[in-house]
Design an enzyme around this catalytic site. Structure first.
Site, PDB file in Angstrom:
ATOM      1  N   THR A  46       0.828  -1.205   0.000  1.00  0.00           N
ATOM      2  CA  THR A  46       0.000   0.000   0.000  1.00  0.00           C
ATOM      3  C   THR A  46       0.865   1.259   0.000  1.00  0.00           C
ATOM      4  O   THR A  46       0.406   2.316  -0.411  1.00  0.00           O
ATOM      5  CB  THR A  46      -0.898   0.045   1.262  1.00  0.00           C
ATOM      6  OG1 THR A  46      -0.083  -0.346   2.375  1.00  0.00           O
ATOM      7  CG2 THR A  46      -2.076  -0.908   1.130  1.00  0.00           C
ATOM      8  N   ASP A 182       9.890   0.908   4.726  1.00  0.00           N
ATOM      9  CA  ASP A 182      10.999   0.294   5.464  1.00  0.00           C
ATOM     10  C   ASP A 182      11.937   1.351   6.040  1.00  0.00           C
ATOM     11  O   ASP A 182      12.347   1.283   7.206  1.00  0.00           O
ATOM     12  CB  ASP A 182      11.807  -0.648   4.556  1.00  0.00           C
ATOM     13  CG  ASP A 182      10.945  -1.755   3.976  1.00  0.00           C
ATOM     14  OD1 ASP A 182       9.759  -1.843   4.355  1.00  0.00           O
ATOM     15  OD2 ASP A 182      11.449  -2.523   3.145  1.00  0.00           O
TER      16      ASP A 182
HETATM   17  C1  GLA Z   1       9.039  -4.053   0.494  1.00  0.00           C
HETATM   18  C2  GLA Z   1       9.214  -2.581   0.154  1.00  0.00           C
HETATM   19  C3  GLA Z   1       8.190  -1.705   0.884  1.00  0.00           C
HETATM   20  C4  GLA Z   1       6.770  -2.231   0.706  1.00  0.00           C
HETATM   21  C5  GLA Z   1       6.709  -3.739   0.970  1.00  0.00           C
HETATM   22  C6  GLA Z   1       5.368  -4.309   0.641  1.00  0.00           C
HETATM   23  O1  GLA Z   1       9.353  -4.261   1.833  1.00  0.00           O
HETATM   24  O2  GLA Z   1      10.518  -2.159   0.471  1.00  0.00           O
HETATM   25  O3  GLA Z   1       8.297  -0.375   0.447  1.00  0.00           O
HETATM   26  O4  GLA Z   1       6.269  -1.913  -0.548  1.00  0.00           O
HETATM   27  O5  GLA Z   1       7.692  -4.448   0.250  1.00  0.00           O
HETATM   28  O6  GLA Z   1       4.386  -3.791   1.479  1.00  0.00           O
END
Ligand code: GLA
Length: 396
Positions: A46, A182
Site C-alpha cells: 500500500t 521500510d
Molecule cells: C518491500 C518494500 C516496501 C513495501 C513492501 C510491501 O518491503 O521495500 O516499500 O512496498 O515491500 O508492502
C-alpha cells in the site's frame, strides 16, 4: 545482507563491529550506527499507492562502524559477505558484482548529488537481519550508512529528507521501486509502539503495541530471485490501473483515492489482473485503518482477523504469497492462543508473522517446527521479536 546467525544480540553485534573495524582498517572507528529492520503488522503493497501501513521496528539491525580517511575514497567492508570494496567518491556506480555494496555507494552518491560535502570514509557493515527474509534489511542498511556518513561529515539534515534519500537510493541506484515504509520505520520507530503511517502526507501516529502479546516471525526458507522483477511489475500494474481509473474519475491521483464503491462502478475499465491488484490495495487500506482502531480498543481478535484477511487478499488478489507462506499461516490459524497471522513484506517467499498470547508462544513454535517441515520439506527459522526504536548513532 547475508544471513549471520540470528542469535547474535545487538550488543554483541556492536562490539563485534568495532573489533571488525579495527581488524580491517587497523584503526578505531569514530562512531557506530545501528538501524533496525521492520516487521509490517498490516498494510502490504500500500505504501507506493500512497496508502497506509502499520510497521514496527524490531530487535534485528544493520550496524555500521565508521571512521574518516585521509583520501577521497569510500571503503566498505561487509562482515556477512567477508568482502571489501573500495571506490573513489567521484566515481560511485552500482555494480552487479558485490551487489551488497550498492546500498552504501548509493547513499554516498545521493548525499553528494544533494550538494553535501563528503570526506573519504571507512565503513564496516554487519547485521543480524537476513536478506530475503522480508524484514527490511536493505532499508536498514541504507539508513545505517546514511546516518554514519552524515555524522562523520557533520551534515545536519532533517529526518524526513534522509528517509526520502534512502528510498531514492533504492529506487534509482539499486533499481528496486520500493515504497517508503521500510526506511521510515527504521528511522522513526519508537520502542513498544507501532507506526501508523500515511504514505501520502507522511504524517504518523504511534499506536501502543499491546502487552501480553508476542510477535513471532517464521522465515519460510524461501528466497525468491524473482522478487525484484515481480515487485516492480506489481508497481507498474498499480500505476496503469491508476491511470485508467483517473481517466474516468478525475480526483484519483493514486489507488489510495479510489473507494470500494467507485472500484465496483469502474472495474470494467480494467483487465482481470488489474482488477485483482486494485481490489487488494483498496481493501488493504481499509483494513489498516480498521486494524488501528481495533488495536486502540484492545480488540486483538478483530486485529487478528484483519491480518488473516490481509493474507488472503495478498494470496488471491495481489498474488505475492507462496505455498510455504500459506502453510505457516494455516498452521498458526489452527494453534491455540493465536490472534492472527499473515505474510509480511514484499512476499514471493520471506517470512510470515503471527501474533500470539505470551503463554502460548512455545506451543506455537513447537507446532511450526513439527508441522512445517512435514508439509513443505523445508526447515523454518522461527524467532520472537521485541518492538524497538529507530536508528541510533553513538560516537566512540
Ligand atoms: C518491500 C518494500 C516496501 C513495501 C513492501 C510491501 O518491503 O521495500 O516499500 O512496498 O515491500 O508492502
Amino acid at each position: 545482507m547475508a544471513l549471520l546467525s540470528v542469535d547474535v544480540s545487538r550488543k554483541n553485534l556492536l562490539e563485534e563491529s568495532v573489533i571488525n573495524f579495527q581488524e580491517v582498517f587497523g584503526a578505531q572507528p569514530t562512531l557506530v550506527a545501528s538501524a533496525p529492520g521492520r516487521v509490517n503488522l498490516i498494510g502490504e503493497h500500500t505504501d507506493y499507492n500512497e496508502g497506509f501501513v502499520l510497521p514496527v521496528a524490531v530487535d534485528r539491525s544493520v550496524i555500521t562502524a565508521a571512521g574518516p580517511r585521509d583520501d577521497e575514497q569510500l571503503a566498505i567492508h561487509s562482515k556477512n559477505f567477508n568482502s571489501l570494496v573500495q571506490v573513489p567518491l567521484n566515481n560511485l556506480c552500482a555494480t552487479t558484482e558485490d551487489r551488497w555494496s550498492n546500498y552504501a555507494k548509493g547513499v554516498a552518491s545521493f548525499l553528494l548529488r544533494k550538494g553535501h560535502h563528503l570526506r573519504g570514509a571507512n565503513l564496516c557493515i554487519a547485521g543480524n537481519i537476513a536478506e530475503g527474509i522480508g524484514m527490511g534489511s536493505s532499508g536498514a542498511m541504507e539508513v545505517a550508512v546514511a546516518y554514519s556518513l552524515c555524522a562523520l561529515n557533520g551534515i545536519r539534515t532533517d529526518e524526513l529528507e534522509l528517509i526520502k534519500l534512502c528510498q531514492q537510493v533504492e529506487n534509482e541506484f539499486v533499481g528496486i521501486n520500493c515504497g517508503i515504509m521500510d526506511q521510515f520505520a527504521s528511522v522513526s520507530a519508537r520502542k513498544d509502539y507501532a507506526l501508523f503511517l500515511d504514505c501520502r502526507s507522511l504524517s504518523l501516529e504511534y499506536v501502543p503495541f499491546p502487552s501480553g502479546v508476542t510477535l513471532l516471525v517464521c522465515f519460510t526458507g524461501v528466497k525468491r530471485e524473482l522478487t525484484s522483477s515481480e515487485y516492480n511489475l506489481r508497481r507498474k500494474e498499480c500505476l496503469l490501473a491508476t491511470k485508467l481509473l483517473a481517466d474516468a474519475i478525475p480526483s484519483v491521483r493514486a489507488l489510495r483515492d479510489v473507494s470500494l464503491e467507485q472500484f465496483e462502478n469502474y472495474r470494467h475499465l480494467l483487465n482481470p489482473t488489474l482488477q485483482k491488484r486494485c481490489k487488494h490495495v483498496i481493501s488493504e487500506n481499509l483494513r489498516v485503518t480498521q486494524a488501528v482502531e481495533a488495536l486502540k480498543r484492545g480488540e486483538l481478535l478483530e486485529f487478528g482477523s484483519l491480518m488473516y484477511q490481509s493474507h488472503l487478499s495478498l494470496k488471491a488478489d495481489y498474488e505475492v504469497s507462496c505455498a510455504e507462506l500459506d502453510t505457516v499461516v494455516d498452521i498458526c490459524a489452527e494453534a491455540k492462543g493465536v490472534y492472527g497471522a499473515r505474510m509480511t513484506g514484499a512476499g514471493f517467499g520471506g517470512s510470515a508473522i503471527c501474533l500470539v498470547k505470551d503463554e502460548y508462544v512455545n506451543d506455537v513454535i513447537t507446532r511450526l517446527k513439527t508441522e512445517y517441515p512435514k508439509m513443505t520439506g523445508r526447515e523454518p527459522l522461527i524467532f520472537t521479536c521485541t518492538i524497538e526504536g529507530g536508528v541510533d548513532v553513538r560516537r566512540l
